[in-house]
Design an enzyme around this catalytic site. Structure first.
Site, PDB file in Angstrom:
ATOM      1  N   SER A   1       0.858  -1.176   0.000  1.00 12.61           N
ATOM      2  CA  SER A   1       0.000   0.000   0.000  1.00 12.61           C
ATOM      3  C   SER A   1       0.893   1.223   0.000  1.00 12.61           C
ATOM      4  CB  SER A   1      -0.902   0.011   1.237  1.00 12.61           C
ATOM      5  OG  SER A   1      -1.791   1.112   1.221  1.00 12.61           O
TER       6      SER A   1
ATOM      7  N   CYS B   1      -0.262  -6.454 -17.205  1.00  9.75           N
ATOM      8  CA  CYS B   1       0.424  -7.191 -16.142  1.00  9.75           C
ATOM      9  C   CYS B   1       1.682  -6.437 -15.730  1.00  9.75           C
ATOM     10  CB  CYS B   1       0.789  -8.596 -16.603  1.00  9.75           C
ATOM     11  SG  CYS B   1       1.809  -9.499 -15.406  1.00  9.75           S
TER      12      CYS B   1
ATOM     13  N   CYS C   1      -4.825  -9.276 -14.017  1.00 11.61           N
ATOM     14  CA  CYS C   1      -5.176 -10.072 -15.197  1.00 11.61           C
ATOM     15  C   CYS C   1      -6.596 -10.622 -15.082  1.00 11.61           C
ATOM     16  CB  CYS C   1      -4.178 -11.204 -15.398  1.00 11.61           C
ATOM     17  SG  CYS C   1      -3.989 -12.316 -13.981  1.00 11.61           S
TER      18      CYS C   1
END
Length: 625
Positions: free
Chosen positions: A121, A569, A600
């Site tokens: 985060s 990705c 994905c």
């Protein structure tokens, strides 16, 4: 098979105490659809997917005679996910039990090898929930070392910066918050949980939801280990274990594997909008001391994204004993151009004249990526069901304009614990339940009466307001008028634009994006970045990035969208490579690179990719991300 960690001793004792049971579940295992096309001998596509969720083992002669009995254990409450939400729920349950001198067995399973290893985060932490959970958190040594001292917000053009004043009341104002390395904070929460008597099992990936005969949730099963890459059993094959509980709490984080199963099986998203997501990419740097301003928080929107692509950046100056910054870039996954690469947008942003001077002469020491929920209030699913409930970023309690979800995730876990505890105790003292698994609707009621609900409702229209002709700028105007002035009290609720997977336009209708080559000083290539994430998986196991149909990537994704999975990705998992003989390309999946971001599974325009858990302990090894 347990990892060597501070949490292993109780796990070993628990394993020795397990009893053998015959597994008898009437509900069908989810995600075991056998696609006829994949099994057809007429298919010319080389087999990519070998996972048993696509090719059931009962139809595979290599599995004949293999012992499939599972060990099982019983707990009062089982929690899936060792993030802020799951650990807060576990801690609060044991606090209540200890206060009332009651016996309560709480087990928590986490797929990472150690708590915090899969946590990523920004992070700028609002300490409200922590203050409620541990009023003495400072005395306990919580790793909140950097109070925010300076708030900067900017709109970037390609060469310039337009400063935006951070007025009191704006959602991104960070007065009173702390810059943290969230992985370190999660590890600290784990230490507090263990001291209270919570049983922690890192390195165990929950792979399956178990059901009672009446349809209520019975618990979870961890995944099997010792399966070869081709889907056959190895000599060391071991069945996963079952954990049964009166209540199972699902706190897997954004786009959790088991939550997906529950949404489909129990129709939990029937009365809400589709969730919408973003991908966040992050790096940690050490910088020159003369450029270090501990406590400074910088956010920006604008360049390099166009006005119709939602996203922005952060750059936080940490006070961790050495000159260090955490920086990152967030891109909403409802973007439409299949040529867009979030990774390369991030690398390009670092060269902006307002950003690059901070990094020049520094050294990048960490990299990672993670999807995050952005649907907010409109996209919250049904939270409770017989035998279980959802907490944290699994259902999606992130406050998007604040760019914060840790405080709301923790509070949801605490409210869940406070609803669960009296019901479990009543059952233990002779009470009755309509279903074998306890249904706890009191949790949803408590959440709706809490500050979490009020906070999410107030900002509900900010994210969807960006879907207008003016994009970013129209959204900022809306925020200024209806949030800053009226505090989100407008009598309407805006809608999102649908599933992120449906937003891509065909490649023929879009302009390719040419990204500059990395200079190796401020910007870097993809593989050297992934190397800094510490990502590792057992190589000889079926790819956990499964395809429902192996033909779809080439026949649809590559043909129509120019293979967008090789761009969205952030870890180089998907590559289109030349076929060994003849013309054309095939999809190659480099599953060992996967950082478990789930992008994905979310953005695939064909919704053909299904992310499932790999063997426990695999994935990134983040150190305080």
């Amino acid at each position: 098979m347990l990892p060597a960690s501070r949490y292993s001793s109780k796990a070993h004792r628990c394993i020795r105490a397990l009893k053998t049971v015959q597994v008898d579940h009437t509900s069908p295992q989810l995600y075991t659809t056998l696609h006829r096309r994949n099994c057809s001998s007429e298919s010319t596509t080389p087999r990519i997917t070998t996972h048993y969720t696509i090719y059931p083992r009962e139809n595979d002669p290599r599995w004949e005679g293999v012992e499939m009995e599972r060990f099982a254990d019983e707990a009062d409450v089982v929690i899936v996910g060792g993030g802020p939400a799951g650990l807060s729920a576990a801690i609060r349950l044991k606090q209540l039990a200890n206060e009332q001198e009651k016996e309560l067995r709480v087990c928590l399973v986490e797929k990472a090898s150690q708590l915090g290893a899969h946590t990523l985060s920004g992070a700028c932490l609002e300490p409200s929930a922590l203050q409620e959970l541990f009023p003495d958190w400072k005395e306990r040594g919580a790793p909140l070392n950097t109070p925010v001292t300076e708030d900067v917000f900017s709109i970037l053009t390609e060469k310039h910066r337009i400063p935006v004043p951070m007025l009191p009341g704006l959602p991104m104002r960070n007065h009173g918050n702390y810059i943290v390395r969230l992985g370190n904070f999660v590890r600290w929460l784990g230490e507090q949980a263990e001291e209270l008597g919570v049983e922690l099992y890192p390195g165990y990936a929950a792979s399956e939801v178990l059901f009672h005969e009446d349809g209520s949730v019975k618990g979870i099963a961890t995944n099997d280990v010792g399966i070869a890459k081709n889907g056959s059993p190895k000599d060391i094959f071991e069945r996963g274990m079952e954990l049964h509980a009166k209540v199972t709490v699902f706190g897997e984080g954004c786009h959790g594997h088991l939550a997906k199963q529950l949404y489909k099986q129990l129709n939990l998203r029937e009365n809400c909008e589709p969730q919408t997501y973003a991908i966040g990419l992050k790096e940690v740097w050490t910088i020159e001391e003369k450029k270090w301003r501990p406590g400074r928080v910088e956010h920006s929107v604008g360049w390099p994204l166009n006005r119709n692509t939602y996203g922005g950046s952060f750059l936080y100056h940490l006070n961790e004993g050495e000159p260090m910054v955490a920086l990152g870039f967030v891109v909403g996954l409802d973007y439409s151009n299949p040529y867009l690469s979030p990774f390369w947008e991030f690398q390009r942003w670092k060269h902006h004249p307002f950003v690059a001077p901070t990094l020049e002469g520094g050294q990048r020491i960490a990299y990672g990526a993670r999807a995050l929920n952005e649907g907010g209030f409109q996209s919250l699913p049904k939270l409770t069901f017989p035998g279980g409930l959802l907490i944290g970023c699994s259902p999606g309690f992130m406050n998007v304009p604040k760019i914060k979800g840790t405080h709301t995730a923790m509070k949801s876990g605490m409210l869940a614990a406070e609803a669960i505890f009296p019901r479990v105790m009543a059952l233990a003292e002779g009470g009755e339940s309509e279903t074998a698994g306890l249904h706890i609707p009191e949790y949803a009621d408590a959440l709706k009466a809490s500050w979490v609900w009020k906070e999410l409702h107030a900002v509900r229209n900010i994210r969807p307001s960006f879907h207008n002709y003016f994009g970013l700028y129209g959204g900022m105007i809306y925020t200024g008028i209806f949030y800053w002035i009226f505090r989100g009290k407008e009598p309407w609720t805006l809608k999102h634009c649908g599933r992120d997977a449906d937003q891509l336009k065909p490649a023929k209708d879009c302009t390719p994006i040419e990204y500059p080559k990395p200079d190796g000083k401020i910007s870097f290539d993809l593989l050297s970045s992934v190397a800094l994430s510490g990502t590792n998986h057992e190589g000889d196991q079926p790819a956990h990035l499964t395809l429902k149909d192996d033909n779809v990537p080439v026949e649809r994704n590559l043909a129509i969208y120019d293979g967008p999975e090789q761009r969205f990705c952030p870890a180089g998992v998907y590559e289109y490579v030349p076929v060994e003989s003849g013309d054309g390309k095939r999809l190659q999946i480099n599953a060992q690179n996967c950082v478990h971001c789930k992008t994905c599974d979310i953005k695939d325009p064909s919704q053909n990719i299904n992310w499932v858990v790999p063997e426990g302990g695999g994935g990134p090894a983040y150190n305080g991300m």
